[in-house]
Design an enzyme around this catalytic site. Structure first.
Site, PDB file in Angstrom:
ATOM      1  N   ARG A  76      -2.356   7.487  -6.064  1.00 25.37           N
ATOM      2  CA  ARG A  76      -2.731   7.422  -4.645  1.00 25.37           C
ATOM      3  C   ARG A  76      -4.241   7.469  -4.501  1.00 25.37           C
ATOM      4  O   ARG A  76      -4.917   8.128  -5.280  1.00 25.37           O
ATOM      5  CB  ARG A  76      -2.129   8.594  -3.868  1.00 25.37           C
ATOM      6  CG  ARG A  76      -0.618   8.531  -3.722  1.00 25.37           C
ATOM      7  CD  ARG A  76      -0.091   9.696  -2.886  1.00 25.37           C
ATOM      8  NE  ARG A  76      -0.674   9.687  -1.560  1.00 25.37           N
ATOM      9  CZ  ARG A  76      -1.152  10.770  -0.935  1.00 25.37           C
ATOM     10  NH1 ARG A  76      -1.122  11.944  -1.517  1.00 25.37           N
ATOM     11  NH2 ARG A  76      -1.659  10.662   0.264  1.00 25.37           N
ATOM     12  N   HIS A  85      -3.052  -5.258   1.693  1.00 26.44           N
ATOM     13  CA  HIS A  85      -2.334  -5.477   2.960  1.00 26.44           C
ATOM     14  C   HIS A  85      -2.359  -6.939   3.389  1.00 26.44           C
ATOM     15  O   HIS A  85      -3.164  -7.290   4.265  1.00 26.44           O
ATOM     16  CB  HIS A  85      -3.021  -4.678   4.083  1.00 26.44           C
ATOM     17  CG  HIS A  85      -2.936  -3.198   3.950  1.00 26.44           C
ATOM     18  ND1 HIS A  85      -1.925  -2.451   4.508  1.00 26.44           N
ATOM     19  CD2 HIS A  85      -3.757  -2.316   3.341  1.00 26.44           C
ATOM     20  CE1 HIS A  85      -2.122  -1.174   4.248  1.00 26.44           C
ATOM     21  NE2 HIS A  85      -3.227  -1.059   3.547  1.00 26.44           N
ATOM     22  N   GLU A 120      -0.485  -8.304   5.345  1.00 25.76           N
ATOM     23  CA  GLU A 120      -0.106  -8.356   6.770  1.00 25.76           C
ATOM     24  C   GLU A 120      -1.323  -8.307   7.687  1.00 25.76           C
ATOM     25  O   GLU A 120      -1.200  -8.586   8.876  1.00 25.76           O
ATOM     26  CB  GLU A 120       0.885  -7.221   7.099  1.00 25.76           C
ATOM     27  CG  GLU A 120       0.308  -5.805   7.147  1.00 25.76           C
ATOM     28  CD  GLU A 120       0.180  -5.128   5.784  1.00 25.76           C
ATOM     29  OE1 GLU A 120       0.235  -5.825   4.743  1.00 25.76           O
ATOM     30  OE2 GLU A 120      -0.005  -3.883   5.759  1.00 25.76           O
ATOM     31  N   CYS A 156       0.829  -1.213   0.000  1.00 23.68           N
ATOM     32  CA  CYS A 156       0.000   0.000   0.000  1.00 23.68           C
ATOM     33  C   CYS A 156       0.866   1.267   0.000  1.00 23.68           C
ATOM     34  O   CYS A 156       1.475   1.581  -1.023  1.00 23.68           O
ATOM     35  CB  CYS A 156      -0.988  -0.059   1.158  1.00 23.68           C
ATOM     36  SG  CYS A 156      -2.399   1.015   0.899  1.00 23.68           S
TER      37      CYS A 156
HETATM   38  N1  GLN Z   1      -3.459   6.456   1.065  1.00 25.99           N
HETATM   39  C1  GLN Z   1      -2.207   6.145   1.657  1.00 25.99           C
HETATM   40  C2  GLN Z   1      -1.055   6.887   0.999  1.00 25.99           C
HETATM   41  O1  GLN Z   1      -1.235   7.612   0.084  1.00 25.99           O
HETATM   42  C3  GLN Z   1      -1.928   4.649   1.619  1.00 25.99           C
HETATM   43  C4  GLN Z   1      -2.908   3.914   2.486  1.00 25.99           C
HETATM   44  C5  GLN Z   1      -2.386   2.672   3.119  1.00 25.99           C
HETATM   45  O2  GLN Z   1      -1.194   2.380   3.164  1.00 25.99           O
HETATM   46  N2  GLN Z   1      -3.289   1.921   3.700  1.00 25.99           N
HETATM   47  O3  GLN Z   1       0.048   6.748   1.422  1.00 25.99           O
END
Ligand code: GLN
Length: 202
Positions: free
Chosen positions: A111, A181, A183, A82
């Site tokens: 993003r 994710h 994790e 992410c």
């Molecule tokens: N929106 C976050 C970013 O731009 C990422 C979100 C996340 O890691 N869950 O860094």
């Protein structure tokens, strides 16, 4: 028997503890990376989910950004989930103006790509290299991969709905990244794949 790979989790911000548990569960020796000394002691690095703008700011403030790039250039395996994927991307759409990345992955990520209404969702994704069963993928304000260069191997895409075909898992050499994710679920196959990459690189 060879010793377990020593894997650092970049611990500036984000879901560090969840990656530590997942990595320990698949046989890595895990440590937190907050300084140059920490970085020098690891074979590989995981960049967690969190907020890429904050991570970028803290890495710059702590003098870690350039050493992280140097480690990546010299072939250190890295896995980003992410926000970690954003940190490993060469190009970011919708970045904050002062936001920097380590780069290394020849991808453009957007993003917060999945729309404001649906900040978070979960779905099953087939991932190349982890066996037949799909991975249960948790997306939280996740980026997606808008374009990927020729050296990038696409490991997983969204398979149905409006976003079908969207790239959410990639590998380029020693670098691995997922929009989601792993994790946060009990499924350790992505972490296992990363530990394999690390073992082979040694
Ligand atoms: N929106 C976050 C970013 O731009 C990422 C979100 C996340 O890691 N869950 O860094």
């Amino acid at each position: 028997m060879t010793s377990p790979p020593r894997i650092g989790v970049l611990a500036l911000q984000g879901d560090v503890r969840e990656h530590e548990s997942a990595l320990s569960a698949v046989g890595a020796e895990v440590t937190r990376v907050r300084s140059l000394v920490d970085l020098a002691s690891v074979d590989a690095l995981v960049i967690p989910g969190g907020e890429s703008t904050t991570m970028s700011k803290l890495a710059l403030r702590n003098g870690l950004m350039e050493p992280l790039r140097e480690a990546r250039r010299s072939g250190m395996p890295m896995y980003g989930s992410c926000a970690g994927m954003i940190m490993l991307a060469d190009r970011v759409t919708d970045a904050r103006p002062d936001q920097e990345t380590l780069g290394g992955l020849d991808i453009t990520v957007r993003r917060n790509a999945f729309g404001r209404q649906v900040d978070s969702f979960e779905t099953e994704i087939g991932i190349i290299g982890v066996g037949h069963d799909p991975v249960h993928a948790v997306f939280i304000r996740a980026p997606w991969v808008e374009s990927a260069g020729p050296e990038v191997e696409v490991l997983g895409t969204i398979d149905s709905g409006d976003d079908a075909g969207t790239i959410v898992a990639v590998r380029q050499g020693q670098l691995l990244a997922t929009s989601f994710h792993p994790e946060l679920t009990g499924d350790r196959r992505i972490h296992t794949m990363f530990v394999e990459i690390v073992r082979r690189s040694r």
